[in-house]
Structures are given as structure tokens and as C-alpha cells.
Write an enzyme that holds these catalytic residues in place. Structure first.
Site: not given
Ligand SMILES: *Cc1c(COP(=O)(O)O)cnc(C)c1O
Length: 383
Positions: A46, A98, A170, A195
């Protein structure tokens, strides 16, 4: 190093144990230590994983930043940024962004006492007007999803600096191939790596890129404490996707331009949203801060009925009806019922996102084939 070389070589080092040219998928949860506290820099996956480390290094290089952090999704990366804040802190976000970001802010973080202001960032005055002593963060997206509005990153960064506010951009729609917000003064860049970065519609992932070491350390602490880390296989896929990012974005931009022009001259089309048009309100800024206009386009039909829009949405074959964007294959989307359904209708309409807006993610297929596919669907809508 030039961008096209960066995409191939960023984060790539021959594997020390075998010389493998491709970073192996280190599918492990833990690492054997030589003695308590004596290790090779890897303790628990992690916190550290070599495949993720290679990707994070690549992300930093291609975004012209110093540090990269990879997350299990784009919204997990956004979540980490908001966790820098505490109750009472205020955030200025765009009123056109978004839908999942809006949902995270308004449905999750608002109840923890963080205050969000949603403004039209096309005009910096609107941002300046809501700044006060509690403002800690400006959250921008450009081009915006799905109306393709442009925000002046440099102007926003100057305003943020003057007021000691952090700016996060973003950069999902532009990708690091077309726009690098850190070079324009932003403090953080966020990506939905799902994306364009991955580019093949086969992974969910998010990323942050940062210059400031203290800010990076805070975000790394959040990443390992909250645990929204990507698996090594997904990191490998994004590393692989990045290798062709430069080539793909060139083709996405070329095809995007051809299709935007085709739609604009079409008698059945009322309006096309694409920042490459000289009469687009953000064109000059887009031309200055971007290296291309990408493959995202939205449009409205002359026929404003939902029925006509639905005929187009269901009438294409090469453009698949699906959420998401940025893959090599073309997609068609209905923001009002799909990607932006989480925004209340009144809010949507007020901000210019109509019930009949259609969004395209133009892929890298042959542009003539894509136009023929759209033409067939538009003709269907006329009957
Ligand atoms: C998809 C998307 C996100 C969210 O990313 P996920 O990887 O789906 O969590 C954020 N911003 C933009 C602009 C997006 O398109």
C-alpha cells in the site's frame, strides 16, 4: 527532453534483477526484510510498489513536474486533494465540470463541513469575487466536461498565488501531451488516467502531479493512510499506454478538427462546442496554453427534441454509446442521462448543459469512416 521522447522513456529503467526492458508487474503485497527495519525501501505494497513507482516517476516527467502519485481512480485522486482540507475551509470549483467531481464535493465532502462555491471560471472576476480568508483551494478543469469551456490557467494561478490559495487543475481532457498546468503556475495536476493516459479503455486509475515537496509528502501520507492505491497490473497498463500518448493525441486532435468542421457546416446541427473554432469564446487562451485541441467535441441538433437526440445516440456503430472517453475507439455519450446525471437538472440547464447535448470522444479511426457513421445517424434523426 522533447515530449515525444518523454512518453517513451519516462520512468523506464531496465529491471535490476534481469534487465527486462519493460517494468515488471510486481504482484506482491509485502517484501521480505533482512532484519527488523532493514529493507530495500519497500515494506508493504500500500505504501510502495516498484511498478507503481515507475509509473509515478513517468507521470511526473510527462507532466513537467517533480512528483507523481497514482490512485485507484480519478475520483480517488480528487478525494486525496480535498483531504488536505479541514472543516470550515472553502473551495472554489467550476460550475461546469465532470459530474463525479461535483458529486464527490456536494454529496460527500460538504457534509464534513467543507464549503464549495461553484462559479463560471471563464471569467476570472467570478473567481476573485468569492475569495475570502477561508478559501484554501481552487479546483479547475479545462477544457471543461462536456461544454468545452476554457479556463485561463495562468491567470487563475496568479490569482491563487496572490491569495495564498492552492490551485489544482483536472487535466484529463487535454492530457499531458497537449497541456501542462504546472508550467503555467498550478500547484497540482489531477488526471483520470482511465482516459487518455491509459488510452485503451481497459483500466480505472487516477493521478496527481506536484512540484512542492511538502505538498507531495502530505498527499503521499493521505494516499497510504486512506489506501486508494492502484494495483501493479493497472500501473503496468498505464505505463504502456503512456508510450503511445504523443502519437495518439496527434491523431485524436487531427480527427477532432475534421469532425468539428464537418458538424459545424451541417444544416441539421445547431451548435458545436470545440475550442479549436476561432469564434469559440476561449479560443485564444486555448491556442496559447494547449498544443492541440484534442478529440472531445459536444454538439446540439437543430431539432431540439430529446427523441431526435436519442436517434443519433442510438444510430451510430463506430461511435459506441458509452460513458468515459480518451480511448482509441470513438464513443458517443448523452451527458444529461449518463456522465452528468448526478448534477440536478436545474443546475445543468442554468449552466448551459441542455437535455439534448451530445458528446463525442473522437477516436483514432479513419476520419472518413467516422463522418460516414455520424452522417447516417444524423439522417436517422431527421425522420
Ligand atoms: C472520468 C473523469 C474523472 C473521474 O475519473 P475516474 O477515473 O472515472 O474516477 C474526473 N475528471 C474528468 C474530467 C473525467 O473525465
Amino acid at each position: 527532453m522533447k515530449k515525444s521522447t518523454q512518453f517513451i522513456h519516462a520512468g523506464a529503467h531496465p529491471d535490476p534483477s534481469t534487465g527486462a526492458i519493460m517494468t515488471p508487474i510486481y504482484q506482491t503485497s509485502t517484501y521480505v526484510q533482512e532484519a527488523p527495519g532493514v529493507n530495500k525501501g519497500f515494506e508493504y505494497a500500500r505504501s510502495q510498489n516498484p511498478t507503481r513507482q515507475a509509473l509515478e516517476e513517468a507521470l511526473a516527467v510527462i507532466e513537467e513536474g517533480r512528483f507523481g502519485l497514482a490512485f485507484s481512480s480519478g475520483v480517488a485522486a480528487t478525494d486525496a486533494v480535498i483531504k488536505l482540507l479541514k472543516p470550515g475551509d472553502e473551495v472554489i470549483a467550476a460550475n461546469d465540470m465532470y459530474g463525479g467531481t461535483y458529486r464527490l464535493f456536494s454529496k460527500i465532502f460538504q457534509k464534513f463541513g467543507i464549503v464549495f462555491h461553484y462559479v463560471d471560471m471563464g471569467n476570472i472576476e467570478h473567481v476573485a469575487a468569492v475569495i475570502n480568508a477561508k478559501t484554501r483551494l481552487i479546483w479547475a478543469e479545462t477544457p471543461t466536461n462536456p461544454l468545452m469551456n476554457i479556463v485561463d490557467i495562468r491567470a487563475l494561478a496568479e490569482l491563487a498565488k496572490k491569495n495564498a490559495i492552492l490551485l489544482c487543475v483536472d487535466n484529463t481532457f487535454a492530457s499531458p501531451a497537449l497541456q501542462n498546468p504546472l508550467t503555467l503556475g498550478a500547484d497540482m495536476v489531477m488526471h483520470s488516467a482511465t482516459k487518455y493516459l491509459s488510452g485503451h479503455s481497459d483500466v480505472i486509475q487516477g493521478a496527481l502531479v506536484i512540484n512542492d515537496k511538502a505538498l507531495r509528502d502530505e498527499l503521499y501520507f493521505i494516499q497510504k493512510s486512506c489506501g486508494a492505491v492502484p494495483g501493479p497490473m493497472d500501473c503496468f497498463l498505464v505505463l504502456r499506454g503512456i508510450k503511445t500518448l504523443g502519437l495518439r493525441m496527434e491523431r485524436h486532435s487531427q480527427n477532432g478538427a475534421v469532425i468539428a468542421q464537418y458538424l459545424k457546416q451541417h444544416p441539421a446541427i445547431k451548435k458545436v462546442y470545440w475550442p479549436g473554432f476561432e469564434d469559440h469564446s476561449g479560443h485564444a487562451i486555448a491556442a496559447a496554453q494547449m498544443k492541440g485541441f484534442g478529440g472531445m467535441i459536444s454538439f446540439e441538433l437543430q431539432n431540439e427534441s430529446l427523441d431526435a437526440a436519442k436517434k443519433v445516440l442510438s444510430g451510430t456503430h463506430l461511435f459506441s454509446l458509452a460513458e468515459s472517453l480518451g480511448g482509441v475507439e470513438s464513443l458517443i455519450n448523452h451527458p444529461a442521462s449518463m456522465t452528468h446525471a448526478s448534477i440536478p437538472r436545474e443546475e445543468r440547464i442554468k449552466n448551459g448543459l441542455s437535455d439534448t447535448l451530445i458528446r463525442l470522444s473522437v477516436g483514432i479511426e479513419d476520419a472518413d469512416d467516422l463522418i460516414a457513421d455520424l452522417e447516417k445517424a444524423i439522417q436517422l434523426s431527421l425522420h
